[in-house]
Design a protein around this motif. Structure first.
Motif, PDB file in Angstrom:
ATOM      1  N   ALA A  24      10.853  22.482-128.771  1.00  0.00           N
ATOM      2  CA  ALA A  24      10.949  23.663-129.745  1.00  0.00           C
ATOM      3  C   ALA A  24      11.517  24.984-129.161  1.00  0.00           C
ATOM      4  O   ALA A  24      12.048  25.789-129.718  1.00  0.00           O
ATOM      5  CB  ALA A  24       9.685  23.878-130.413  1.00  0.00           C
ATOM      6  N   LEU A  25      10.786  25.126-127.842  1.00  0.00           N
ATOM      7  CA  LEU A  25      10.818  26.673-127.307  1.00  0.00           C
ATOM      8  C   LEU A  25      12.375  26.696-126.283  1.00  0.00           C
ATOM      9  O   LEU A  25      12.915  27.705-126.202  1.00  0.00           O
ATOM     10  CB  LEU A  25       9.670  26.892-126.435  1.00  0.00           C
ATOM     11  N   LYS A  26      12.535  25.661-125.610  1.00  0.00           N
ATOM     12  CA  LYS A  26      13.379  25.676-124.643  1.00  0.00           C
ATOM     13  C   LYS A  26      14.785  26.160-125.059  1.00  0.00           C
ATOM     14  O   LYS A  26      15.599  27.200-124.711  1.00  0.00           O
ATOM     15  CB  LYS A  26      13.712  24.236-123.915  1.00  0.00           C
ATOM     16  N   ILE A  86      10.925  40.053-121.379  1.00  0.00           N
ATOM     17  CA  ILE A  86      10.151  39.288-121.680  1.00  0.00           C
ATOM     18  C   ILE A  86       9.300  39.451-123.231  1.00  0.00           C
ATOM     19  O   ILE A  86       9.238  38.549-123.772  1.00  0.00           O
ATOM     20  CB  ILE A  86       8.839  39.470-120.728  1.00  0.00           C
ATOM     21  N   ASP A  87       9.389  40.882-123.730  1.00  0.00           N
ATOM     22  CA  ASP A  87       8.706  40.649-124.929  1.00  0.00           C
ATOM     23  C   ASP A  87       9.578  40.443-126.000  1.00  0.00           C
ATOM     24  O   ASP A  87       8.958  39.910-127.099  1.00  0.00           O
ATOM     25  CB  ASP A  87       8.300  42.546-125.118  1.00  0.00           C
ATOM     26  N   LYS A  88      10.829  41.062-125.743  1.00  0.00           N
ATOM     27  CA  LYS A  88      11.648  40.200-126.846  1.00  0.00           C
ATOM     28  C   LYS A  88      11.856  38.801-126.982  1.00  0.00           C
ATOM     29  O   LYS A  88      11.799  38.248-128.211  1.00  0.00           O
ATOM     30  CB  LYS A  88      13.195  40.834-126.490  1.00  0.00           C
ATOM     31  N   LEU A  89      11.521  38.184-125.851  1.00  0.00           N
ATOM     32  CA  LEU A  89      11.493  36.478-125.912  1.00  0.00           C
ATOM     33  C   LEU A  89      10.133  36.126-126.515  1.00  0.00           C
ATOM     34  O   LEU A  89      10.228  35.038-127.168  1.00  0.00           O
ATOM     35  CB  LEU A  89      11.761  36.016-124.622  1.00  0.00           C
ATOM     36  N   TRP A  90       9.254  36.816-126.207  1.00  0.00           N
ATOM     37  CA  TRP A  90       7.902  36.476-126.563  1.00  0.00           C
ATOM     38  C   TRP A  90       8.113  36.312-128.264  1.00  0.00           C
ATOM     39  O   TRP A  90       7.562  35.663-129.043  1.00  0.00           O
ATOM     40  CB  TRP A  90       6.740  37.496-126.246  1.00  0.00           C
ATOM     41  N   ASN A  91       8.493  37.524-129.079  1.00  0.00           N
ATOM     42  CA  ASN A  91       8.755  37.666-130.276  1.00  0.00           C
ATOM     43  C   ASN A  91       9.593  36.697-130.882  1.00  0.00           C
ATOM     44  O   ASN A  91       9.564  36.120-131.900  1.00  0.00           O
ATOM     45  CB  ASN A  91       9.294  38.989-130.627  1.00  0.00           C
ATOM     46  N   MET A  97      10.167  33.737-129.702  1.00  0.00           N
ATOM     47  CA  MET A  97       9.640  32.239-129.532  1.00  0.00           C
ATOM     48  C   MET A  97       8.302  32.166-130.727  1.00  0.00           C
ATOM     49  O   MET A  97       8.298  31.367-131.251  1.00  0.00           O
ATOM     50  CB  MET A  97       8.955  31.967-128.167  1.00  0.00           C
ATOM     51  N   THR A  98       7.598  33.520-130.693  1.00  0.00           N
ATOM     52  CA  THR A  98       6.714  33.252-131.822  1.00  0.00           C
ATOM     53  C   THR A  98       7.094  33.308-133.237  1.00  0.00           C
ATOM     54  O   THR A  98       6.706  32.336-134.181  1.00  0.00           O
ATOM     55  CB  THR A  98       5.635  34.771-131.429  1.00  0.00           C
ATOM     56  N   PHE A  99       7.857  34.059-133.591  1.00  0.00           N
ATOM     57  CA  PHE A  99       8.257  34.231-135.059  1.00  0.00           C
ATOM     58  C   PHE A  99       9.427  33.241-135.335  1.00  0.00           C
ATOM     59  O   PHE A  99       9.613  32.915-136.739  1.00  0.00           O
ATOM     60  CB  PHE A  99       8.837  35.795-135.380  1.00  0.00           C
ATOM     61  N   ARG A 100      10.140  32.614-134.534  1.00  0.00           N
ATOM     62  CA  ARG A 100      11.166  31.480-134.874  1.00  0.00           C
ATOM     63  C   ARG A 100      10.374  30.069-135.084  1.00  0.00           C
ATOM     64  O   ARG A 100      10.731  29.277-135.717  1.00  0.00           O
ATOM     65  CB  ARG A 100      12.169  31.521-133.831  1.00  0.00           C
ATOM     66  N   THR A 101       9.063  30.135-134.367  1.00  0.00           N
ATOM     67  CA  THR A 101       8.315  28.839-134.713  1.00  0.00           C
ATOM     68  C   THR A 101       7.095  29.201-135.529  1.00  0.00           C
ATOM     69  O   THR A 101       6.170  28.510-135.364  1.00  0.00           O
ATOM     70  CB  THR A 101       8.029  28.333-133.336  1.00  0.00           C
ATOM     71  N   TYR A 102       7.113  30.287-136.108  1.00  0.00           N
ATOM     72  CA  TYR A 102       5.676  30.845-136.706  1.00  0.00           C
ATOM     73  C   TYR A 102       5.180  29.776-137.598  1.00  0.00           C
ATOM     74  O   TYR A 102       3.703  29.356-137.712  1.00  0.00           O
ATOM     75  CB  TYR A 102       5.982  32.147-137.666  1.00  0.00           C
ATOM     76  N   GLN A 135       1.106  28.945-129.665  1.00  0.00           N
ATOM     77  CA  GLN A 135       0.795  29.813-128.562  1.00  0.00           C
ATOM     78  C   GLN A 135       0.419  29.425-127.173  1.00  0.00           C
ATOM     79  O   GLN A 135       0.809  29.850-126.165  1.00  0.00           O
ATOM     80  CB  GLN A 135      -0.282  30.785-129.243  1.00  0.00           C
ATOM     81  N   GLU A 136      -0.111  28.222-127.255  1.00  0.00           N
ATOM     82  CA  GLU A 136      -0.348  27.504-125.685  1.00  0.00           C
ATOM     83  C   GLU A 136       0.967  27.128-125.171  1.00  0.00           C
ATOM     84  O   GLU A 136       1.061  27.267-123.905  1.00  0.00           O
ATOM     85  CB  GLU A 136      -1.268  26.298-126.199  1.00  0.00           C
ATOM     86  N   ALA A 137       1.931  26.631-125.899  1.00  0.00           N
ATOM     87  CA  ALA A 137       3.144  26.519-125.298  1.00  0.00           C
ATOM     88  C   ALA A 137       3.909  27.643-124.821  1.00  0.00           C
ATOM     89  O   ALA A 137       4.502  27.603-123.785  1.00  0.00           O
ATOM     90  CB  ALA A 137       4.203  25.633-126.303  1.00  0.00           C
ATOM     91  N   ILE A 138       3.951  28.753-125.742  1.00  0.00           N
ATOM     92  CA  ILE A 138       4.622  29.884-125.373  1.00  0.00           C
ATOM     93  C   ILE A 138       3.851  30.417-124.152  1.00  0.00           C
ATOM     94  O   ILE A 138       4.416  31.171-123.327  1.00  0.00           O
ATOM     95  CB  ILE A 138       4.338  30.804-126.631  1.00  0.00           C
TER      96      ILE A 138
END
Length: 359
Positions: free
Chosen positions: A48-50, A61-66, A68-73, A82-85
């Protein structure tokens, strides 16, 4: 611009999940995920994240965190997502440190303390006798620990199961270690509100350092009643994953100590935001952390960069099998761990040993 070329989550024989982020310039970052369900979380990272991060700049980093978070929200912002992120995010900070030649705590603004006192976090109390717990605590004292927490592992489904034994266990441990060694108690959500208050008052008479998750994790009103009724600092946070959940924990549950976990709460990026939020409300910052290598290193970098993280921090003790996988593992000495000073996390994996130790 540097690009991410691959992401790989590896499940180890201990159940630990190590994450490696590879780049086109040969810089490799390492991270770790919470091992609540290793196969599921590693699969989330790898499937899902790769695809969301390969080809991207690892320094954003912050751009990628957002992303990953919002595309899989809708796959959940509590637990697996969040454990995977977290595993990828920690690895990205490791890359940033290696590229800049700086340890993560310097990137976060500076190091307030070169070594951090660790408390021994000793679980399994629900299934132990009093004497068994006393013997466990004594073994940790002999390892050099100068602060102790005993965990009951009751869970919200076994409410008020053996309150008398819990009290006797706390009392016996207190008699063993005396008043000079802080002793905390973690009910692991196992008490009703009334019991938590009554038990807390009894603990206060003996001398308790902090009182962790006394009631069910979903009962914010109940946690607030306990916190308001007692003098001992009440803590929670291992069941919260984002700054928005911690906002509610602080405002509704009124905890004195917040306890995010860097391998659960989306990694270093989100944990730093949670720490800053806690400082706005003047809360103590004592993160949850039971992973003794990468997770603990990431936790130390954050804690040493936060002026309000001046209480002992959680450590379950060294794991020799995992330490073997690192060229220079963390050093626990006389109750403290020295904060790594090398670039990034300050840890380097021995690739061949890790591959041999993978499931």
């Amino acid at each position: 611009n540097m690009k991410i070329t691959d992401v790989q989550a590896t499940v180890l024989k201990t159940g630990s999940i190590f994450v490696q982020v590879y780049t086109d310039e040969g810089v490799i970052g390492i991270g770790e995920c919470s091992p609540m369900n290793s196969a599921v979380i590693a699969n989330f990272v790898n499937t899902a994240l790769k695809p969301l991060v390969v080809g991207e700049n690892p320094l954003e980093i912050d751009k990628l965190w957002n992303k990953m978070t919002f595309r899989t929200y809708k796959l959940g912002v509590q637990g697996i997502q969040q454990e995977a992120i977290a595993g990828i995010d920690i690895a990205l900070w490791d890359i940033l440190g290696k590229v800049t030649g700086l340890p993560i705590h310097t990137l976060l603004g500076g190091c307030y303390r070169d070594k951090v006192m660790m408390y021994a976090s000793i679980g399994g109390g629900a299934d132990m006798t009093v004497s068994q717990m006393v013997n466990r605590v004594e073994s940790y004292i002999n390892q050099g620990f100068k602060a102790i927490k005993i965990r009951m592992d009751w869970g919200a489904m076994r409410q008020d199961f053996n309150v008398k034994k819990d009290y006797e266990m706390f009392k016996a441990v207190k008699e063993l270690i005396g008043d000079d060694i802080p002793l905390s108690f973690d009910a692991n959500n196992g008490y009703s509100v009334r019991t938590a208050i009554t038990q807390g008052r009894r603990f206060e008479q003996l001398g308790i350092y902090h009182y962790e998750e006394p009631v069910a994790q979903y009962d914010y009103a109940g946690i607030a009643k306990v916190a308001d009724a007692l003098d001992v600092p009440v803590s929670a946070g291992e069941h919260e994953y984002t700054r928005w959940q911690f906002r509610d924990l602080i405002e509704q549950a009124k905890v004195d100590i917040i306890q995010p976990d860097v391998v659960k709460c989306g990694g270093i990026s989100e944990m730093v935001k949670i720490a800053v939020l806690g400082s706005v409300y003047n809360k103590h910052f004592v993160p949850h952390q039971t992973q003794p290598t990468i997770g603990t290193a990431a936790n130390l970098h954050i804690c040493c960069a936060m002026p309000n993280a001046n209480r002992p921090q959680e450590f379950t003790g060294r794991n020799p099998q995992l330490d073997e996988l690192f060229i220079e593992p963390l050093i626990f000495d006389d109750g403290y761990i020295h904060v790594p000073k090398k670039p990034g996390l300050g840890l380097e994996i021995d690739e061949e040993k890790m591959k041999a130790f993978a499931l």
